[in-house]
Write a protein that holds these residues in place. Sequence first.
Motif, PDB file in Angstrom:
ATOM      1  N   TYR A 265       0.821  -1.214   0.000  1.00 44.74           N
ATOM      2  CA  TYR A 265       0.000   0.000   0.000  1.00 44.74           C
ATOM      3  C   TYR A 265       0.850   1.257   0.000  1.00 44.74           C
ATOM      4  N   HIS A 266       0.211   2.335  -0.395  1.00 41.17           N
ATOM      5  CA  HIS A 266       0.850   3.640  -0.363  1.00 41.17           C
ATOM      6  C   HIS A 266       0.586   4.281   0.997  1.00 41.17           C
ATOM      7  N   GLU A 267       1.567   4.979   1.512  1.00 37.26           N
ATOM      8  CA  GLU A 267       1.408   5.525   2.873  1.00 37.26           C
ATOM      9  C   GLU A 267       0.204   6.459   3.004  1.00 37.26           C
ATOM     10  N   GLN A 268      -0.259   7.014   1.868  1.00 39.79           N
ATOM     11  CA  GLN A 268      -1.404   7.928   1.961  1.00 39.79           C
ATOM     12  C   GLN A 268      -2.745   7.266   1.654  1.00 39.79           C
ATOM     13  N   ALA A 269      -2.747   5.941   1.576  1.00 35.49           N
ATOM     14  CA  ALA A 269      -3.980   5.255   1.142  1.00 35.49           C
ATOM     15  C   ALA A 269      -5.144   5.449   2.117  1.00 35.49           C
ATOM     16  N   PHE A 270      -4.823   5.427   3.415  1.00 32.77           N
ATOM     17  CA  PHE A 270      -5.904   5.374   4.409  1.00 32.77           C
ATOM     18  C   PHE A 270      -5.988   6.654   5.220  1.00 32.77           C
ATOM     19  N   HIS A 271      -7.186   6.909   5.732  1.00 36.80           N
ATOM     20  CA  HIS A 271      -7.383   8.094   6.566  1.00 36.80           C
ATOM     21  C   HIS A 271      -6.520   7.999   7.822  1.00 36.80           C
ATOM     22  N   ASP A 272      -6.470   6.808   8.424  1.00 38.87           N
ATOM     23  CA  ASP A 272      -5.676   6.635   9.648  1.00 38.87           C
ATOM     24  C   ASP A 272      -4.834   5.353   9.490  1.00 38.87           C
ATOM     25  N   GLU A 273      -3.659   5.529   8.933  1.00 41.32           N
ATOM     26  CA  GLU A 273      -2.803   4.389   8.608  1.00 41.32           C
ATOM     27  C   GLU A 273      -2.514   3.511   9.826  1.00 41.32           C
ATOM     28  N   GLY A 274      -2.157   4.149  10.940  1.00 42.28           N
ATOM     29  CA  GLY A 274      -1.790   3.387  12.145  1.00 42.28           C
ATOM     30  C   GLY A 274      -2.951   2.532  12.638  1.00 42.28           C
ATOM     31  N   ALA A 275      -4.136   3.125  12.649  1.00 41.57           N
ATOM     32  CA  ALA A 275      -5.314   2.389  13.138  1.00 41.57           C
ATOM     33  C   ALA A 275      -5.623   1.207  12.213  1.00 41.57           C
ATOM     34  N   VAL A 276      -5.447   1.404  10.930  1.00 44.14           N
ATOM     35  CA  VAL A 276      -5.719   0.318   9.979  1.00 44.14           C
ATOM     36  C   VAL A 276      -4.762  -0.847  10.224  1.00 44.14           C
ATOM     37  N   LEU A 277      -3.473  -0.524  10.366  1.00 44.26           N
ATOM     38  CA  LEU A 277      -2.483  -1.594  10.572  1.00 44.26           C
ATOM     39  C   LEU A 277      -2.741  -2.326  11.882  1.00 44.26           C
ATOM     40  N   ASN A 278      -3.092  -1.561  12.931  1.00 46.53           N
ATOM     41  CA  ASN A 278      -3.391  -2.201  14.221  1.00 46.53           C
ATOM     42  C   ASN A 278      -4.583  -3.127  14.121  1.00 46.53           C
ATOM     43  N   ALA A 279      -5.642  -2.631  13.482  1.00 43.61           N
ATOM     44  CA  ALA A 279      -6.863  -3.439  13.382  1.00 43.61           C
ATOM     45  C   ALA A 279      -6.575  -4.716  12.595  1.00 43.61           C
ATOM     46  N   LEU A 280      -5.811  -4.597  11.516  1.00 47.93           N
ATOM     47  CA  LEU A 280      -5.500  -5.797  10.721  1.00 47.93           C
ATOM     48  C   LEU A 280      -4.624  -6.763  11.514  1.00 47.93           C
ATOM     49  N   ARG A 281      -3.643  -6.212  12.228  1.00 48.92           N
ATOM     50  CA  ARG A 281      -2.744  -7.092  13.017  1.00 48.92           C
ATOM     51  C   ARG A 281      -3.542  -7.858  14.065  1.00 48.92           C
ATOM     52  N   ASN A 282      -4.431  -7.127  14.766  1.00 44.18           N
ATOM     53  CA  ASN A 282      -5.230  -7.784  15.813  1.00 44.18           C
ATOM     54  C   ASN A 282      -6.129  -8.853  15.231  1.00 44.18           C
ATOM     55  N   ALA A 283      -6.798  -8.514  14.137  1.00 44.61           N
ATOM     56  CA  ALA A 283      -7.726  -9.486  13.547  1.00 44.61           C
ATOM     57  C   ALA A 283      -6.949 -10.702  13.034  1.00 44.61           C
ATOM     58  N   LEU A 284      -5.785 -10.451  12.449  1.00 42.29           N
ATOM     59  CA  LEU A 284      -4.997 -11.570  11.915  1.00 42.29           C
ATOM     60  C   LEU A 284      -4.429 -12.456  13.015  1.00 42.29           C
ATOM     61  N   ALA A 285      -4.179 -11.855  14.191  1.00 43.96           N
ATOM     62  CA  ALA A 285      -3.686 -12.670  15.313  1.00 43.96           C
ATOM     63  C   ALA A 285      -4.695 -13.771  15.622  1.00 43.96           C
ATOM     64  N   GLY A 286      -5.989 -13.459  15.436  1.00 40.21           N
ATOM     65  CA  GLY A 286      -7.059 -14.435  15.687  1.00 40.21           C
ATOM     66  C   GLY A 286      -6.996 -15.624  14.738  1.00 40.21           C
TER      67      GLY A 286
END
Length: 447
Positions: A265-286
């Motif tokens: 992804y491009h660093e400007q893709a998301f409104h809140d990049e950090g929150a997106v990465l955190n949410a994906l990491r948490n969900a993927l941990a499951g």
Amino acid sequence: MQSAREFNFDGLVGPSHNYAGLSFGNVASFSNVKSASNPREAALQGLAKMRELAARGFAQAVMPPQARPNFRLLRRIGFTGTDAEVLARAYRESPVILACAYSASPMWTANAATVSPSADTFDGRAHFTAANLNNKLHRSEEHLQSTRTLRALFADERHFAVHQALPPTSAFGDEGAANHTRFCATHGGKGVEFFTYGRVEFDPSAPAPKKYPARQTLEASQAIARLHGLDSARTVFASQNPDVIDQGVFHNDVIAVGNGNVLFYHEQAFHDEGAVLNALRNALAGVETELTAIRVASQVVPVGDAVASYLFNSQLLTKPDGTMALVIPQECQENRAVARYLEELVASGGPVDELIHFDLRQSMRNGGGPACLRLRVALTGAESAAMHQGVIMTEALYETLVAWVGKYYRDHLEPKDLADPQLALECSAALEELSRILGLPGLYDLT
Ligand SMILES: NCCC[C@H](NC(=O)CCC(=O)O)C(=O)O
């Protein structure tokens, strides 16, 4: 857990492929308005991509084109008479509406539907929801044929559920898989479904673009997650960055792509990049998977270069040895910043170790790259045996389709040709033969 393969269903370009400048917010569509197209070359470029990927062992299928022109639309808005009269009058009174009825856009099957593989859904079936594409007149009726086609291909209700499109209103603006990615360890295992949206209908304070339209709403993405019976612990919703929508990122697949455990992804893709990465990491941990994020900085590739080259509208495909290939359009090689970045990417020792490039110029001129041209459908062995087999790309089917294109397709089409009643006859004869070739009688409602 069952093993599964990801099929890519590429849209077969139809015989009236043309450039009509219908997509406000899509830079390429707007800048090539009214230039001449070459439908034959467009179809052959798409088929060459399908053939090559099939030959490399990727599961590849073809999604048939839609009937053009859309006479139902033209008649419904008051153009009456014989088919030839309808065309002549529409061309005289509103050439742009005639162009809408002749739109090439169903070729971009990433917008046909959102697909959830059976490992993710409440009833263990693969679920499809046709996208209403209601942001643009020229795309707003595609869902009728998309639903019909998907039901013909995935008819076995023990394995598949094909939902009709969401209500066609701006609250439920839905653009299908272009704003949806699935992360997983293996295609057959449980995955994390990632939905991106550009606007929230019922929250005016949510981020939204100012210049160009946001085509996907949060409400639409949530409705699809509900329809497909996704587990909320494995579903992530994220706001696109409205500023990049205003720079021509009309779908999220113009600025990000995911596959397996990789988000490119491009660093400007998301409104809140950090929150997106955190949410994906948490969900993927499951699902016991670790996210690998490949982040491209603006300093290395500015958003403008990403939009011009379609770097992120690439297909990220897992090869049999587990490494990944990036399928890119030729334009990536021609953009200096992007070409340099790609060289470093494949040499970096990361998951992507190969580039496969294609000349898709005819599609690119309307704003559709490799990823726009394909709909991903991960299927278990039993599911792939249950789907219609006539659309699976083989060398024999490739050759038959090349001959079919040679028989019916023109190599030059200009806006004035859309008024030619002969073109409409050629299109319907071509599709009639195609439904025989693919073994799908009754695919089209050509009445
Ligand atoms: N995923 C790629 C979609 C591209 C498509 N282009 C178009 O519809 C252009 C058609 C034209 O202008 O003739 C769109 O913007 O939705």
